[in-house]
Design a protein around this motif. Sequence first.
Motif, PDB file in Angstrom:
ATOM      1  N   THR A   1       0.823  -1.214   0.000  1.00 42.22           N
ATOM      2  CA  THR A   1       0.000   0.000   0.000  1.00 42.22           C
ATOM      3  C   THR A   1       0.856   1.263   0.000  1.00 42.22           C
ATOM      4  O   THR A   1       0.618   2.192  -0.775  1.00 42.22           O
ATOM      5  N   ILE A   2       1.880   1.292   0.855  1.00 48.28           N
ATOM      6  CA  ILE A   2       2.733   2.481   0.936  1.00 48.28           C
ATOM      7  C   ILE A   2       3.500   2.716  -0.373  1.00 48.28           C
ATOM      8  O   ILE A   2       3.529   3.843  -0.887  1.00 48.28           O
ATOM      9  N   PRO A   3       4.148   1.683  -0.973  1.00 51.74           N
ATOM     10  CA  PRO A   3       4.782   1.923  -2.276  1.00 51.74           C
ATOM     11  C   PRO A   3       3.806   2.406  -3.345  1.00 51.74           C
ATOM     12  O   PRO A   3       4.157   3.266  -4.159  1.00 51.74           O
ATOM     13  N   ALA A   4       2.581   1.864  -3.353  1.00 53.57           N
ATOM     14  CA  ALA A   4       1.593   2.313  -4.338  1.00 53.57           C
ATOM     15  C   ALA A   4       1.287   3.797  -4.159  1.00 53.57           C
ATOM     16  O   ALA A   4       1.195   4.554  -5.141  1.00 53.57           O
ATOM     17  N   LEU A   5       1.144   4.237  -2.908  1.00 57.04           N
ATOM     18  CA  LEU A   5       0.877   5.654  -2.642  1.00 57.04           C
ATOM     19  C   LEU A   5       2.082   6.520  -3.017  1.00 57.04           C
ATOM     20  O   LEU A   5       1.918   7.627  -3.556  1.00 57.04           O
ATOM     21  N   LEU A   6       3.279   6.027  -2.742  1.00 54.15           N
ATOM     22  CA  LEU A   6       4.485   6.787  -3.091  1.00 54.15           C
ATOM     23  C   LEU A   6       4.637   6.914  -4.603  1.00 54.15           C
ATOM     24  O   LEU A   6       4.984   7.987  -5.122  1.00 54.15           O
ATOM     25  N   TYR A   7       4.379   5.838  -5.319  1.00 48.28           N
ATOM     26  CA  TYR A   7       4.426   5.917  -6.782  1.00 48.28           C
ATOM     27  C   TYR A   7       3.310   6.811  -7.322  1.00 48.28           C
ATOM     28  O   TYR A   7       3.478   7.460  -8.366  1.00 48.28           O
ATOM     29  N   PHE A   8       2.191   6.853  -6.628  1.00 47.79           N
ATOM     30  CA  PHE A   8       1.108   7.761  -7.023  1.00 47.79           C
ATOM     31  C   PHE A   8       1.585   9.212  -6.942  1.00 47.79           C
ATOM     32  O   PHE A   8       1.332  10.018  -7.844  1.00 47.79           O
ATOM     33  N   VAL A   9       2.288   9.546  -5.867  1.00 47.79           N
ATOM     34  CA  VAL A   9       2.857  10.892  -5.735  1.00 47.79           C
ATOM     35  C   VAL A   9       3.848  11.154  -6.866  1.00 47.79           C
ATOM     36  O   VAL A   9       3.874  12.246  -7.460  1.00 47.79           O
ATOM     37  N   HIS A  10       4.663  10.143  -7.170  1.00 47.34           N
ATOM     38  CA  HIS A  10       5.634  10.269  -8.262  1.00 47.34           C
ATOM     39  C   HIS A  10       4.937  10.622  -9.575  1.00 47.34           C
ATOM     40  O   HIS A  10       5.391  11.494 -10.322  1.00 47.34           O
ATOM     41  N   HIS A  11       3.823   9.969  -9.856  1.00 46.68           N
ATOM     42  CA  HIS A  11       3.138  10.218 -11.127  1.00 46.68           C
ATOM     43  C   HIS A  11       2.408  11.551 -11.149  1.00 46.68           C
ATOM     44  O   HIS A  11       2.166  12.103 -12.229  1.00 46.68           O
ATOM     45  N   CYS A  12       2.078  12.081  -9.992  1.00 47.03           N
ATOM     46  CA  CYS A  12       1.550  13.443  -9.950  1.00 47.03           C
ATOM     47  C   CYS A  12       2.587  14.440 -10.458  1.00 47.03           C
ATOM     48  O   CYS A  12       2.248  15.439 -11.097  1.00 47.03           O
ATOM     49  N   THR A  13       3.847  14.176 -10.171  1.00 47.18           N
ATOM     50  CA  THR A  13       4.915  15.050 -10.659  1.00 47.18           C
ATOM     51  C   THR A  13       5.241  14.764 -12.123  1.00 47.18           C
ATOM     52  O   THR A  13       5.587  15.668 -12.881  1.00 47.18           O
ATOM     53  N   MET A  14       5.107  13.500 -12.541  1.00 47.44           N
ATOM     54  CA  MET A  14       5.422  13.141 -13.927  1.00 47.44           C
ATOM     55  C   MET A  14       4.543  13.846 -14.932  1.00 47.44           C
ATOM     56  O   MET A  14       4.997  14.250 -16.005  1.00 47.44           O
ATOM     57  N   ILE A  15       3.269  14.007 -14.592  1.00 42.24           N
ATOM     58  CA  ILE A  15       2.355  14.615 -15.558  1.00 42.24           C
ATOM     59  C   ILE A  15       2.714  16.079 -15.798  1.00 42.24           C
ATOM     60  O   ILE A  15       2.384  16.653 -16.836  1.00 42.24           O
ATOM     61  N   VAL A  16       3.436  16.679 -14.839  1.00 40.75           N
ATOM     62  CA  VAL A  16       3.903  18.056 -15.016  1.00 40.75           C
ATOM     63  C   VAL A  16       5.076  18.087 -15.984  1.00 40.75           C
ATOM     64  O   VAL A  16       5.077  18.832 -16.972  1.00 40.75           O
ATOM     65  N   THR A  17       6.094  17.283 -15.726  1.00 41.65           N
ATOM     66  CA  THR A  17       7.308  17.315 -16.546  1.00 41.65           C
ATOM     67  C   THR A  17       7.066  16.785 -17.958  1.00 41.65           C
ATOM     68  O   THR A  17       7.578  17.341 -18.933  1.00 41.65           O
ATOM     69  N   ASN A  18       6.279  15.716 -18.092  1.00 42.84           N
ATOM     70  CA  ASN A  18       6.058  15.136 -19.416  1.00 42.84           C
ATOM     71  C   ASN A  18       5.177  16.010 -20.298  1.00 42.84           C
ATOM     72  O   ASN A  18       5.270  15.964 -21.531  1.00 42.84           O
ATOM     73  N   ASN A  19       4.326  16.799 -19.685  1.00 42.02           N
ATOM     74  CA  ASN A  19       3.460  17.694 -20.460  1.00 42.02           C
ATOM     75  C   ASN A  19       4.151  18.987 -20.854  1.00 42.02           C
ATOM     76  O   ASN A  19       3.647  19.721 -21.703  1.00 42.02           O
ATOM     77  N   ASN A  20       5.285  19.282 -20.240  1.00 43.27           N
ATOM     78  CA  ASN A  20       5.901  20.589 -20.429  1.00 43.27           C
ATOM     79  C   ASN A  20       6.200  20.933 -21.887  1.00 43.27           C
ATOM     80  O   ASN A  20       5.892  22.043 -22.329  1.00 43.27           O
ATOM     81  N   PRO A  21       6.801  20.021 -22.704  1.00 45.81           N
ATOM     82  CA  PRO A  21       7.026  20.369 -24.114  1.00 45.81           C
ATOM     83  C   PRO A  21       5.728  20.666 -24.863  1.00 45.81           C
ATOM     84  O   PRO A  21       5.682  21.567 -25.707  1.00 45.81           O
ATOM     85  N   LEU A  22       4.668  19.908 -24.553  1.00 51.18           N
ATOM     86  CA  LEU A  22       3.378  20.144 -25.192  1.00 51.18           C
ATOM     87  C   LEU A  22       2.823  21.502 -24.795  1.00 51.18           C
ATOM     88  O   LEU A  22       2.323  22.264 -25.643  1.00 51.18           O
TER      89      LEU A  22
END
Length: 474
Positions: free
Chosen positions: A322-343
Amino acid sequence: MAEDHIPLGPNLSRSPFDRGCSDQQKSLEERGLQESSEQVSGRLNTWETMLVMTGACSGAVTLTTVALAVSAGFSGILVLCMIVPALVYTVILLGRCWNMVRHKWQHERHPYGAIGFEAFGDVGRSAINVMIVVSSFSFSAATLIVSAELLFLVSEETFRGMFCYLPLIFACLALPLTWLGTPKDIWQIGALALCSAALALILLCIGLVVAFFDDTSSPNVTASTSPPSTVQRRLSYPLLLMEICGTSLFALGGHAMFPTVQQDMQKPEKYTRVTLLVFGYLTSSIVLVTVVSYIFLPHDLLLTITSDANIINLLPRSLLTTIPALLYFVHHCTMIVTNNNPLFQYVEERLDIPKEFGWRRVLSRSTIVFLELFVAESIPRFGLLATLVGGAVSPMLSFAAPCLCYLRLRSIETPGDFTKSKGIWMLETVVCWLISAFTPVMMIAIMYIAGSSITSGNTVFKVPCYVNATLAHE
């Protein structure tokens, strides 16, 4: 009088009166030096760059790639061992390309497109920019699905039958972060992503060991029924290999935004060193999870793995999942920022939206995120979406374009290097052409096998969420 001025990018205009006017030329030089000093002071140092680049690579998707590779056996591991070094090499080539042309494009908002322009003119620039837009959009849509699956893992009983609402929840949570600026303004998000992913990885490895020695626990995976027959396994094996290609490109192929990160560096010439540090960490993580998974996961369970399964949902439910899933969830909240930046940069330039924060930025970026949400709800299966994206766009951006641009720019900008080191020159040429030739073969194979699997019903995809929210993700 010969002109000795700080180069201005092709996208900037100069007054015709500059020529022959020594006083005005001196003023321009002083202003250029002042602007350069101000820009360097607000840019990323080596460690901040490392944090941003690492945060742009998906830790949770790496778990899916590892699960697929271990399930495929020797062939899967071999495919992974071929793709990862090629990705690292082409990231380094992109950095070399930008260092060759950056003095002309200091203020350019699309550095990868500028590389394409210097190598192949307007055609190269337009092709790369279009591929970046499609890639960023598709990757972000897939990120919504991955994040929803992580939330689903946290409380499967609570969200059973409600999976299709989870991408919407994630999009709303991550939306305010997308309103921020460029990588140099949000490097702290990369630090958060790296810390959360590293802690999740450690807890997950501990969970694998604990589950192996705990006789009372049993694997908790939806597909853990009887293993498939030899015939079924043979039919799905090509798709399994293509899913490894697609998910590995999704997890590690941040080529669309890496030039933007390098552009924001204080010392872009150190980009190769940063790349080796970033991918050294990521490769070590992959090796660690692969070895631990191979040793401690039951081999009959590995036969049931699909692209929707990762290491987390192969383990019994506990705090160590459960804790790793939540931590990776936080990670993907940041990913959508960086990956969208060029667009975001591309759309805002086309619509003439100011760089400063304002309502037009909020409106344009919110619109893009909700369009990505529509795609995620249309194909609510990460493995399939990542495989299709990996076959359609990612190989060109991640493999062919960096190699071809580097070969072209090398011959234009540094032709004298051939006489200095003929062996290295020839070796680079051979490697680049091999990667470039392999790219269309890989694209055709992925698209053909994925398309054939969809039409034959040999995938987990059934219907879009807006057709039947319950059936879409059973």
